[in-house]
Design an enzyme around this catalytic site. Sequence first.
Site, mmCIF file in Angstrom:
data_model
loop_
_atom_site.group_PDB
_atom_site.id
_atom_site.type_symbol
_atom_site.label_atom_id
_atom_site.label_comp_id
_atom_site.label_asym_id
_atom_site.label_seq_id
_atom_site.Cartn_x
_atom_site.Cartn_y
_atom_site.Cartn_z
ATOM 1 N N ASP A 8 0.859 -1.182 0.000
ATOM 2 C CA ASP A 8 0.000 0.000 0.000
ATOM 3 C C ASP A 8 0.898 1.236 0.000
ATOM 4 O O ASP A 8 1.760 1.382 0.879
ATOM 5 C CB ASP A 8 -0.904 0.013 1.231
ATOM 6 C CG ASP A 8 -2.010 -1.034 1.140
ATOM 7 O OD1 ASP A 8 -2.100 -1.699 0.098
ATOM 8 O OD2 ASP A 8 -2.769 -1.177 2.118
ATOM 9 N N ASP A 131 -15.142 -2.953 -1.476
ATOM 10 C CA ASP A 131 -14.771 -2.726 -0.082
ATOM 11 C C ASP A 131 -16.047 -2.448 0.696
ATOM 12 O O ASP A 131 -16.800 -1.537 0.341
ATOM 13 C CB ASP A 131 -13.811 -1.538 0.028
ATOM 14 C CG ASP A 131 -12.603 -1.689 -0.888
ATOM 15 O OD1 ASP A 131 -12.179 -2.849 -1.108
ATOM 16 O OD2 ASP A 131 -12.085 -0.675 -1.387
#
Length: 243
Positions: A8, A131
């Site tokens: 990330d 998500d």
Amino acid sequence: MILFPAIDLKDGSCVRLLKGEMDKATVFNTSPADQARLFKDAGCEWLHVVDLNGAFAGKPVNAEAVEQILAVMGPDVPVQLGGGIRDRATIDLWLEKGIRRVILGTVALRHPELVIDACKAHPGRIAVGIDARDGMVAVEGWAETSEMTAVDLALKFEDAGVAAIIYTDIDRDGALQGPNVEATAALAARLTTPVIASGGVASIDDLKVLKARQDTGIVGVISGRALYDGRIDLAEALAVLKG
């Protein structure tokens, strides 16, 4: 089952967030390329990369870091990339640069037709990132929660040719509390599209539990923090998921 180590990207560094909160970022490596090399040398078959700044900005922000990762991985280890990819030009650009699979998240909710068109133009190279917070889809870098369920959004793309649905339970992400296996398996069972599990993986046992539900259509699992802090041994994880 494939293990996808996660990188990330925030402000050029490799970080992990806690439950998607940008102000709760832990920096694990200031060189994402070096981190990618470690994963490659360990025998990983895929790499999962997210441009966190890009997810909030709605456009690529950490492009330089992504390109450095691509240079390290070469043609041998494919990379899937998400975060801030919200138009056809950006999709095409990243695929031309060597990203094997682009992950579309916010735009999948806002403009599903773009996902469908991209799948036609780039067969097998478009994934949808869903998500969810309490089962409802969250977008804009998880800053907004919609009124659509994860299942309903996934079903929109059943016949589009999406390579995979990447399902993240936000409340588990980075929290090391174990993945939401039941929700992930329930989603996978409703779909013909393969599902990749994400969020909360904290141990080898978590990987074993997910692998035991492979028959529902779960084909892979993303792991970040647990790999970085040593809770999961990468070599053992790869062996368990291949076994």
